[in-house]
Design an enzyme around this catalytic site. Structure first.
Site, mmCIF file in Angstrom:
data_model
loop_
_atom_site.group_PDB
_atom_site.id
_atom_site.type_symbol
_atom_site.label_atom_id
_atom_site.label_comp_id
_atom_site.label_asym_id
_atom_site.label_seq_id
_atom_site.Cartn_x
_atom_site.Cartn_y
_atom_site.Cartn_z
ATOM 1 C CB SER A 100 -0.948 0.014 1.200
ATOM 2 O OG SER A 100 -0.236 0.173 2.400
ATOM 3 C CE LYS A 148 -2.868 2.060 4.911
ATOM 4 N NZ LYS A 148 -2.603 1.237 3.774
#
Length: 157
Positions: A43, A86
């Site tokens: 990701s 993230k």
């Protein structure tokens, strides 16, 4: 019998006490300085690859040291037992005008929350799926890559 007693004292003093001091020292460093984390998943490509090992700086919410574009490790809002990595896209009181495959009205990020995005938008489960997250779920800020050897260095923002 006297020798057995002295052997037990030696083991207790040298091995067990030193092990306890080493363990407690590592726990203090982990809680107040930072930790080493092995990252999996895609990701955050191309910034972080599957299998990278990074050093993270422990987050202290009272110091407000998280800035826009920092990469953070966060306790997952859907499964508190795992950490997700993230990038901070928006901080509190900023407007959420990010849309991805749908039309969303602009909303303001609530106080004490932030909006996270993965760098690889097509392979990331992030705030687009679970919304802004409380700053209290932030565990640490990624600062330095220590593995693989050909990519050692500070993480770019």
């Amino acid at each position: 019998m006297a020798q057995n007693g002295s052997w037990i004292k030696y083991v207790f003093k040298k091995v067990i006490l030193r092990g306890a001091f080493l363990y407690s020292g590592c726990m203090v460093l982990n809680k107040y300085v930072g930790s080493i984390i092995f990252l999996t998943g895609d990701s955050m490509h191309p910034t972080i690859y599957d299998g990278d090992v990074v050093f993270t700086r422990t987050y202290n919410p009272r110091k407000h040291e998280i800035k826009k574009n920092d990469i953070v490790c966060v306790k997952s809002p859907t499964d508190r037992g795992i950490l997700i990595c993230k990038r901070v896209a928006l901080l509190e009181h900023e407007y959420d005008n990010i849309s991805f495959n749908d039309i969303r009205p602009s909303t303001r990020i609530a106080a004490g929350h932030c909006f996270l995005l993965g760098d690889n938008l097509y392979s990331s489960s992030d705030s687009r799926a679970f919304g802004p997250i409380p700053m209290g779920l932030i565990f640490s800020r990624v600062t330095y890559r220590i593995w693989p050897p050909n990519r050692i260095g500070f993480i770019e923002k």
